[in-house]
Design a protein around this motif. Structure first.
Motif, short mmCIF file in Angstrom:
data_model
loop_
_atom_site.label_atom_id
_atom_site.label_comp_id
_atom_site.label_asym_id
_atom_site.label_seq_id
_atom_site.Cartn_x
_atom_site.Cartn_y
_atom_site.Cartn_z
N SER A 264 0.88 -1.16 0.00
CA SER A 264 0.00 0.00 0.00
C SER A 264 0.92 1.22 0.00
CB SER A 264 -0.92 0.02 1.23
OG SER A 264 -1.72 1.19 1.23
N CYS A 268 -3.50 4.89 1.70
CA CYS A 268 -4.86 5.42 1.54
C CYS A 268 -5.80 4.36 0.96
CB CYS A 268 -4.84 6.63 0.59
SG CYS A 268 -3.84 8.02 1.16
N GLU A 269 -7.06 4.55 1.22
CA GLU A 269 -8.07 3.71 0.56
C GLU A 269 -8.10 4.07 -0.93
OE1 GLU A 269 -12.87 3.51 0.24
OE2 GLU A 269 -12.06 3.62 2.28
N GLU A 271 -10.24 3.49 -4.33
CA GLU A 271 -11.55 3.07 -4.79
C GLU A 271 -11.63 3.22 -6.31
OE1 GLU A 271 -16.26 4.31 -4.24
OE2 GLU A 271 -14.67 5.60 -3.45
N TYR A 282 -8.44 5.64 -10.00
CA TYR A 282 -8.77 5.31 -8.61
C TYR A 282 -8.91 6.59 -7.79
CZ TYR A 282 -7.54 0.47 -9.66
OH TYR A 282 -7.49 -0.79 -10.20
N HIS A 285 -8.41 8.24 -1.40
CA HIS A 285 -9.00 8.98 -0.29
C HIS A 285 -7.94 9.31 0.76
CE1 HIS A 285 -13.15 8.38 -1.72
NE2 HIS A 285 -12.77 7.15 -2.06
N ARG A 288 -8.82 8.44 4.47
CA ARG A 288 -9.26 7.09 4.82
C ARG A 288 -8.08 6.13 4.74
NH1 ARG A 288 -14.54 6.41 0.86
NH2 ARG A 288 -15.59 8.40 1.36
N ALA A 290 -6.07 2.49 4.22
CA ALA A 290 -6.21 1.39 3.26
C ALA A 290 -7.21 0.37 3.77
CB ALA A 290 -4.85 0.73 3.04
N THR A 291 -8.02 -0.14 2.86
CA THR A 291 -9.07 -1.11 3.22
C THR A 291 -8.49 -2.32 3.93
OG1 THR A 291 -10.37 -0.38 1.32
CG2 THR A 291 -10.94 -2.51 2.30
N PHE A 292 -7.31 -2.78 3.51
CA PHE A 292 -6.68 -3.94 4.12
C PHE A 292 -6.47 -3.71 5.62
CE2 PHE A 292 -2.92 -6.37 5.40
CZ PHE A 292 -3.21 -7.64 4.92
N LYS A 294 -8.26 -1.76 7.63
CA LYS A 294 -9.55 -1.80 8.32
C LYS A 294 -10.07 -3.23 8.46
CE LYS A 294 -11.19 1.37 5.46
NZ LYS A 294 -12.12 2.33 4.79
N GLN A 295 -9.76 -4.06 7.47
CA GLN A 295 -10.27 -5.43 7.49
C GLN A 295 -9.51 -6.33 8.46
OE1 GLN A 295 -9.93 -6.52 3.35
NE2 GLN A 295 -12.03 -5.90 2.86
#
Length: 468
Positions: A264, A268-269, A271, A282, A285, A288, A290-292, A294-295
């Protein structure tokens, strides 16, 4: 008349007493200053009636302990007096020294004061160590693993031992922090500390180098067939058409320790704005994470974040990133400036992480400062180079207290996220880059960003290990 004679008589007696006391004082003073007069004085016990009621400690002269002709007073005192204050029989060495309770209590209080002062000196292992301040020291025991042997984890493009490079003196140094010790890295001890735990490194290609370095350090660079690939548990699989997955995760069954890396570059996230198009831009954000993260944050025990070198217009165009804040494209020109945007992204992810830590008390979080580049006379695409092969040509010490990466230092200030500060100490090691020997570099193109492995990223992991 009788009353007058009585006062006169009392006055005469008082005068005689004062004269006697004065004479006695003069005699003691002369005795002290002129030892020969002691032959004309009566024995000490006959003078006790004139002495004060309190016990006067024996006077001693200060003599160097190196003078073997005179025994130190403390040693003489201990040999002459037992624990009850009585003289020990048949002790040679002259007079017995009677230690008064007042003197003993005074010495005891001084000893307590000294011990108190010693306790104020916090031992190095309990003191907060500034691992970024110190010096490089030559060490023939280095490197910690073989650049030839760690093929299981080490990318060929970073294994300088597999290239035509002939100078490897950069491998033979270790970092010594000032005023504190850094524990020697041992793979077995690392696995013991990390038993039933997961360490995650999330960031750009320098984070990947740190990940590969750690895998080589833990295994000693030896082939380890028992290590299990658990990338699928974290969704780290190679997508169709991709050259590699977004990361890797490996587990050591002996200690149930997992080490993973997730790519990453911005933290950042991201999208996709057009999911039906493979060339979709993309939305990046900035506010925000990175989605990884948060998961999977709840699964981590140690987390190391980094970013920095992808924050330039060329990388943005190549990755098709478009900056967003509050779910909308950035329209503020000042905020759209690359470095301002980067600082917003870093501060946002650190604030988010700091807010999550109370829910994950087992988690130790670090933000690694930026790894320095050493291009001279240009950049990577304009003829820049890094040909130095002389270790520490620019110095070997870091004397500053603060970080050279002031943006990262400011971002973690006041949070529970720790700074893994490697910038200044790495800046002294310009000879440790891959340089022109990279197997992927074209003729005349130098890699003065990434490091040879074994090499400088090993030290980053040693500093991390010291703080676990």
């Amino acid at each position: 008349m009788k009353v007058g004679n009585l006062h006169k008589l009392r006055g005469n007696k008082l005068s005689l007493s004062l004269i006697a006391l004065l004479c006695t004082s003069l005699i003691f003073w002369a005795w002290d200053k002129t030892p020969i007069l002691t032959t004309f004085l009566p024995p000490p016990e006959q003078l006790d009636i004139l002495a004060p009621a309190t016990v006067v400690p024996a006077r001693t002269s200060v003599t160097p302990l190196e003078n073997t002709n005179e025994q130190p007073f403390a040693k003489e005192e201990l040999s002459a007096v037992d624990r009850h204050g009585n003289a020990l029989p048949d002790e040679p060495g002259g007079e017995v020294v009677d230690v008064s309770p007042t003197d003993s209590s005074m010495r005891s209080s001084l000893e307590k004061e000294d011990k108190g002062k010693e306790s104020e000196k916090v031992p190095a292992e309990n003191k907060e160590c500034n691992y970024a301040k110190g010096k490089w020291v030559a060490d023939k025991r280095r490197p910690l693993y073989s650049g030839f042997g760690c093929k299981q984890w080490l990318s060929q493009m970073w294994a300088c031992r597999l290239m035509r490079r002939t100078d490897f003196s950069y491998e033979s140094f270790h970092w010594q922090p000032q005023g504190c010790d850094m524990p020697e890295f041992k793979g077995s001890e690392f696995l013991r500390r990390m038993q039933h735990k997961t360490i995650a490194l999330v960031g750009d290609s320098l984070g990947r180098q740190q990940f590969q370095s750690l895998m080589c350090m833990v295994t000693g660079g030896k082939y380890s067939p028992e290590v299990i690939d658990v990338g699928k548990e974290y969704g780290l699989v190679k997508a169709r058409g991709a050259t590699r997955p977004d990361g890797w995760a490996y587990r050591f069954p002996s200690s149930n320790t997992t080490i993973l890396y997730y790519w990453s570059a911005s933290l950042c996230e991201l999208e996709p704005l057009n999911r039906s198009s493979p060339a979709t831009p993309y939305a990046m954000h900035l506010d925000r994470p990175a989605t990884f993260l948060k998961q999977h944050l709840h699964r981590f025990d140690v987390l190391v974040l980094n970013t920095g070198h992808h924050w330039n217009r060329g990388k943005f165009r190549a990755n098709r990133w478009e900056m967003y804040v509050s779910g909308k494209p950035i329209t503020d020109r000042k905020l759209a400036q690359i470095w301002t945007a980067k600082n917003l992204a870093v501060s946002s992810v650190i604030k988010w992480l700091d807010a999550q830590l109370p829910q994950h008390p087992q988690l130790k979080a670090f933000f690694r400062t930026i790894s320095p580049r050493h291009f001279v006379n240009g950049d990577w695409n304009t003829g820049g180079s890094c040909d130095s092969t002389i270790p520490l040509a620019g110095g070997r010490e870091v004397l500053q207290d603060g970080s050279s990466d002031t943006d990262a230092e400011g971002a973690v200030r006041g949070t529970r996220v720790k700074l893994l500060d490697i910038t200044a100490l790495s800046r002294l090691r310009d000879e440790g880059h891959i340089s022109r020997y990279s197997i992927k570099a074209s003729t005349g193109v130098h890699d003065c960003l990434h490091w040879c492995l074994p090499g400088i990223p090993d030290t980053w992991n040693e500093i991390l290990y010291a703080q676990l």
